[in-house]
Design a protein around this motif. Structure first.
Motif, PDB file in Angstrom:
ATOM      1  N   GLY A  29      -7.404   8.184  -1.582  1.00  0.00           N
ATOM      2  CA  GLY A  29      -6.474   8.338  -2.330  1.00  0.00           C
ATOM      3  C   GLY A  29      -6.011   6.689  -3.415  1.00  0.00           C
ATOM      4  O   GLY A  29      -6.212   5.946  -2.027  1.00  0.00           O
ATOM      5  N   ILE A  30      -4.745   7.329  -3.892  1.00  0.00           N
ATOM      6  CA  ILE A  30      -4.494   5.698  -5.079  1.00  0.00           C
ATOM      7  C   ILE A  30      -2.920   5.522  -4.306  1.00  0.00           C
ATOM      8  O   ILE A  30      -1.857   6.275  -4.542  1.00  0.00           O
ATOM      9  CB  ILE A  30      -4.535   5.351  -5.969  1.00  0.00           C
ATOM     10  N   ILE A  31      -2.584   4.713  -3.094  1.00  0.00           N
ATOM     11  CA  ILE A  31      -1.157   4.454  -2.740  1.00  0.00           C
ATOM     12  C   ILE A  31      -0.276   3.485  -2.810  1.00  0.00           C
ATOM     13  O   ILE A  31      -0.390   2.584  -2.411  1.00  0.00           O
ATOM     14  CB  ILE A  31      -1.831   4.736  -0.721  1.00  0.00           C
ATOM     15  N   PHE A  32       0.348   3.183  -3.250  1.00  0.00           N
ATOM     16  CA  PHE A  32       1.659   2.861  -3.194  1.00  0.00           C
ATOM     17  C   PHE A  32       3.231   3.406  -3.171  1.00  0.00           C
ATOM     18  O   PHE A  32       3.171   4.196  -2.354  1.00  0.00           O
ATOM     19  CB  PHE A  32       1.285   1.960  -5.020  1.00  0.00           C
ATOM     20  N   HIS A  33       4.217   1.896  -3.156  1.00  0.00           N
ATOM     21  CA  HIS A  33       5.336   2.848  -2.557  1.00  0.00           C
ATOM     22  C   HIS A  33       6.725   1.766  -3.432  1.00  0.00           C
ATOM     23  O   HIS A  33       5.984   0.586  -4.457  1.00  0.00           O
ATOM     24  CB  HIS A  33       5.315   1.550  -0.949  1.00  0.00           C
TER      25      HIS A  33
END
Length: 140
Positions: free
Chosen positions: A40-44
């Motif tokens: 996936g494409i993970i950010f916070h």
């Protein structure tokens, strides 16, 4: 481009623009990618920000990465991730030293929110292909 090349491009150009919806009004802001790969494409973000509430209310979003004259727009649905190991990985990553103030103030567990873009397709744009038909590339 292959999926792997798209992920590589994102990781090499980690600042992206996120479009979300605030009711019927689109909102766009700059964000910082944590990582992009087959998972996936993970950010916070912070639970205190408007973007967090917007995503929770409507998980459909578009991410736009740009670098070296190329733009990659990724459309999909964001999933809220509750994974303590991933949270620790983010806090301990050398690129996330700016998050340490949250830890020092004892608010880290209450504030960090992680999202993963899944069910996504990418569209690539360059000046050379400006008027060409866009061909979506399935990432997941």
């Amino acid at each position: 481009m292959t999926k792997e090349e798209i992920f590589q491009f994102m990781n090499e150009n980690p600042v992206f623009y996120l479009a979300s919806m605030d009711g019927d009004q689109p909102r766009v802001r700059g964000m910082l990618l944590f990582r992009a790969n087959e998972d996936g494409i993970i950010f916070h973000t912070s639970a205190q920000k408007d973007v967090y509430a917007q995503i929770r209310n409507n998980p459909k979003a578009e991410l736009c990465f740009f670098g070296n004259g190329m733009q990659i727009r990724v459309t999909g649905e964001l999933e809220y991730v509750q994974d303590n190991e991933l949270k620790e990985e983010i806090y301990n990553h050398p690129s996330r030293k700016f998050l340490q103030v949250w830890r020092e103030n004892g608010i880290s567990d209450d504030i960090l929110r992680i999202f993963n873009l899944r069910k996504a397709t990418a569209v690539i744009w360059t000046m050379e292909t400006n008027f060409a038909e866009k061909v979506p590339i399935s990432l997941f």
